[in-house]
Design a protein around this motif. Structure first.
Motif, PDB file in Angstrom:
ATOM      1  N   MET A 162       1.013  -1.184   0.136  1.00 13.22           N
ATOM      2  CA  MET A 162      -0.109  -0.073  -0.068  1.00 13.22           C
ATOM      3  C   MET A 162       1.071   1.496   0.042  1.00 13.22           C
ATOM      4  N   GLN A 163       2.333   1.423  -0.740  1.00 14.99           N
ATOM      5  CA  GLN A 163       2.769   2.025  -1.188  1.00 14.99           C
ATOM      6  C   GLN A 163       2.002   4.377  -1.879  1.00 14.99           C
ATOM      7  N   LEU A 164       2.196   4.752  -1.323  1.00 22.66           N
ATOM      8  CA  LEU A 164       2.066   5.830  -2.164  1.00 22.66           C
ATOM      9  C   LEU A 164       2.909   7.165  -2.805  1.00 22.66           C
ATOM     10  N   GLU A 165       3.949   6.152  -2.664  1.00 24.72           N
ATOM     11  CA  GLU A 165       5.378   7.084  -2.793  1.00 24.72           C
ATOM     12  C   GLU A 165       5.078   8.164  -4.677  1.00 24.72           C
ATOM     13  N   GLY A 166       4.938   9.012  -4.267  1.00 21.32           N
ATOM     14  CA  GLY A 166       5.092  10.258  -5.847  1.00 21.32           C
ATOM     15  C   GLY A 166       3.289  10.219  -5.700  1.00 21.32           C
ATOM     16  N   LYS A 167       2.267  10.290  -4.828  1.00 24.06           N
ATOM     17  CA  LYS A 167       0.975  10.871  -5.065  1.00 24.06           C
ATOM     18  C   LYS A 167       0.750  11.327  -3.879  1.00 24.06           C
ATOM     19  N   ARG A 168       0.195  12.169  -4.552  1.00 19.78           N
ATOM     20  CA  ARG A 168      -0.669  13.591  -3.443  1.00 19.78           C
ATOM     21  C   ARG A 168      -2.388  13.044  -3.712  1.00 19.78           C
ATOM     22  N   VAL A 169      -2.259  13.249  -1.686  1.00 20.30           N
ATOM     23  CA  VAL A 169      -3.733  12.163  -1.163  1.00 20.30           C
ATOM     24  C   VAL A 169      -4.226  13.624  -0.195  1.00 20.30           C
ATOM     25  N   VAL A 170      -5.204  14.325  -0.823  1.00 22.98           N
ATOM     26  CA  VAL A 170      -6.540  15.331  -0.425  1.00 22.98           C
ATOM     27  C   VAL A 170      -6.882  15.149   0.975  1.00 22.98           C
ATOM     28  N   VAL A 171      -6.718  15.069   2.349  1.00 24.18           N
ATOM     29  CA  VAL A 171      -7.922  14.312   3.255  1.00 24.18           C
ATOM     30  C   VAL A 171      -8.166  15.641   4.229  1.00 24.18           C
ATOM     31  N   ILE A 172      -9.748  15.587   3.999  1.00 23.95           N
ATOM     32  CA  ILE A 172     -10.936  16.497   4.464  1.00 23.95           C
ATOM     33  C   ILE A 172     -11.438  16.308   5.644  1.00 23.95           C
ATOM     34  N   GLY A 173     -11.167  16.702   6.135  1.00 26.45           N
ATOM     35  CA  GLY A 173     -11.772  16.270   8.011  1.00 26.45           C
ATOM     36  C   GLY A 173      -9.836  15.925   8.916  1.00 26.45           C
ATOM     37  N   ALA A 174      -8.888  16.321   8.584  1.00 18.11           N
ATOM     38  CA  ALA A 174      -7.257  16.187   9.196  1.00 18.11           C
ATOM     39  C   ALA A 174      -7.130  16.376   9.884  1.00 18.11           C
ATOM     40  N   GLY A 175      -8.218  17.178  11.167  1.00 18.66           N
ATOM     41  CA  GLY A 175      -7.709  17.710  11.972  1.00 18.66           C
ATOM     42  C   GLY A 175      -7.622  17.367  13.423  1.00 18.66           C
ATOM     43  N   SER A 176      -8.520  15.471  13.522  1.00 17.40           N
ATOM     44  CA  SER A 176      -8.523  15.230  14.466  1.00 17.40           C
ATOM     45  C   SER A 176      -9.329  13.693  14.077  1.00 17.40           C
ATOM     46  N   GLY A 177      -8.994  12.688  14.963  1.00 20.17           N
ATOM     47  CA  GLY A 177      -9.572  11.459  14.772  1.00 20.17           C
ATOM     48  C   GLY A 177      -8.992  10.738  14.282  1.00 20.17           C
ATOM     49  N   ILE A 178     -10.089   9.841  13.006  1.00 23.25           N
ATOM     50  CA  ILE A 178      -9.505   9.317  11.672  1.00 23.25           C
ATOM     51  C   ILE A 178      -8.702   9.708  11.078  1.00 23.25           C
ATOM     52  N   GLY A 179      -9.581  10.932  10.404  1.00 27.80           N
ATOM     53  CA  GLY A 179      -9.073  12.027   9.702  1.00 27.80           C
ATOM     54  C   GLY A 179      -7.457  11.965   9.794  1.00 27.80           C
ATOM     55  N   ARG A 180      -7.476  12.515  11.077  1.00 26.65           N
ATOM     56  CA  ARG A 180      -5.593  12.522  11.651  1.00 26.65           C
ATOM     57  C   ARG A 180      -5.387  10.935  11.235  1.00 26.65           C
ATOM     58  N   SER A 181      -5.059  10.097  11.667  1.00 24.10           N
ATOM     59  CA  SER A 181      -4.347   8.738  11.358  1.00 24.10           C
ATOM     60  C   SER A 181      -4.947   8.796  10.174  1.00 24.10           C
ATOM     61  N   VAL A 182      -5.620   8.619   8.962  1.00 27.48           N
ATOM     62  CA  VAL A 182      -5.830   8.686   7.689  1.00 27.48           C
ATOM     63  C   VAL A 182      -4.551   9.325   6.833  1.00 27.48           C
ATOM     64  N   ALA A 183      -4.365  10.857   7.680  1.00 28.42           N
ATOM     65  CA  ALA A 183      -3.232  11.572   7.174  1.00 28.42           C
ATOM     66  C   ALA A 183      -1.652  11.434   7.398  1.00 28.42           C
ATOM     67  N   VAL A 184      -2.201  10.753   8.529  1.00 33.09           N
ATOM     68  CA  VAL A 184      -0.262  10.353   8.561  1.00 33.09           C
ATOM     69  C   VAL A 184      -0.561   9.248   8.570  1.00 33.09           C
ATOM     70  N   ALA A 185      -0.958   8.088   8.402  1.00 23.56           N
ATOM     71  CA  ALA A 185      -0.465   6.805   7.521  1.00 23.56           C
ATOM     72  C   ALA A 185      -0.291   6.635   5.818  1.00 23.56           C
ATOM     73  N   ALA A 186      -1.141   8.040   5.450  1.00 25.49           N
ATOM     74  CA  ALA A 186      -0.755   8.161   4.238  1.00 25.49           C
ATOM     75  C   ALA A 186       0.174   8.489   3.815  1.00 25.49           C
ATOM     76  N   SER A 187       1.129   9.928   4.707  1.00 25.00           N
ATOM     77  CA  SER A 187       2.214  10.144   4.985  1.00 25.00           C
ATOM     78  C   SER A 187       3.475   9.813   5.246  1.00 25.00           C
ATOM     79  N   GLU A 188       3.330   8.376   5.972  1.00 27.75           N
ATOM     80  CA  GLU A 188       4.282   7.222   6.064  1.00 27.75           C
ATOM     81  C   GLU A 188       4.348   6.370   4.981  1.00 27.75           C
ATOM     82  N   ALA A 189       2.964   6.531   4.353  1.00 30.52           N
ATOM     83  CA  ALA A 189       3.406   5.007   3.063  1.00 30.52           C
ATOM     84  C   ALA A 189       3.853   5.969   1.750  1.00 30.52           C
ATOM     85  N   GLY A 190       4.413   7.825   1.599  1.00 31.05           N
ATOM     86  CA  GLY A 190       5.424   8.259   1.090  1.00 31.05           C
ATOM     87  C   GLY A 190       4.477   9.132   0.534  1.00 31.05           C
ATOM     88  N   ALA A 191       3.160   9.502   0.637  1.00 29.71           N
ATOM     89  CA  ALA A 191       2.419  10.960  -0.207  1.00 29.71           C
ATOM     90  C   ALA A 191       3.063  11.819   0.642  1.00 29.71           C
TER      91      ALA A 191
END
Length: 239
Positions: free
Chosen positions: A1-30
């Motif tokens: 589930m690598q996202l190297e070179g990808k640009r990901v928009v996360v709406i609701g990234a300030g807390s909870g699930i949205g924050r976790s999604v944003a961090v996970a996407a970043s760790e996957a290279g996005a």
């Protein structure tokens, strides 16, 4: 589930699930665009990330803001929206304002996001929205929640057909310990809800934001997954 070179928009990234999604996407290279209503909360999420990220304030239920947002953001690969607003209680006693807020977060926001993002998303990209298990398992006092979640799931499937080959999917969580979302209940009521849910569901626990983040990355990166509702509820639909 690598996202190297990808640009990901996360709406609701300030807390909870949205924050976790944003961090996970970043760790996957996005490279991640963090969006939501509160800059301070978005900056707190950004501080947890090491990769490329940018913070943009957005109320996704306001079409003019959404249009301007994508004019500035430009092209991207994946969009995730965890936007949510509860509306609980008997319908006969519910005010129109509460119903309208639920509609704005779960129906109007996805419509505006798809409308203005579709011309800019990569052809092999995806949208992932968050519904909820009450779409498939209504209870007393959940009529509006069931309505907006079910409507969002139907919209997701319809747009998967209309926007193909761009993919659209929905994640349907059960009860998730996502932090401040539950503060409105008070500590005692919150713990009672969590304990009751954990006793009933086959997973024997409530969800965690990272459970949903993992499912979201799967939805983003699986090229053969579209028009699907993924239940990540510990077996909540089986209760």
């Amino acid at each position: 589930m690598q996202l190297e070179g990808k640009r990901v928009v996360v709406i609701g990234a300030g807390s909870g699930i949205g924050r976790s999604v944003a961090v996970a996407a970043s760790e996957a290279g996005a490279s991640v665009v963090l969006a939501g209503r509160k800059r301070e909360s978005l900056e707190a999420t950004a501080a947890l990330m090491k990769g490329r990220r940018e913070v943009r304030v957005l109320d996704a239920s306001e079409e003019t803001q959404v249009a301007a947002f994508f004019e500035e953001v430009g092209s991207f690969d994946h969009l995730v929206s965890t936007a949510s607003q509860g509306a609980s209680g008997p319908l006969t006693g519910m005010g129109a304002d509460a119903i309208q807020r639920a509609f704005a977060a779960k129906l109007w926001a996805p419509v505006f996001l798809v409308k203005h993002a579709a011309p800019r998303i990569a052809q092999d990209g995806s949208f992932t929205f968050f519904s909820g298990f009450r779409a498939g398992r209504p209870a007393v006092g959940t009529s509006i929640t069931s309505l907006v979640n079910g409507g969002l799931e139907a919209f997701t499937k319809a747009m998967a057909v209309e926007l193909a080959p761009v993919r659209l999917n929905a994640i349907s969580p059960g009860v998730v310990d996502s932090g401040s979302f539950w503060d409105r209940l008070g500590t005692e009521a919150r713990e009672r809800l969590f304990t009751d849910y954990a006793k009933k569901v086959p997973a024997r626990r409530v969800g965690r934001p990272e459970d949903l983040a993992s499912a979201t990355l799967f939805a983003m990166t699986n090229p053969f997954l579209t028009g699907t509702v993924i239940s990540v509820d510990g077996g909540g639909l089986l209760m």
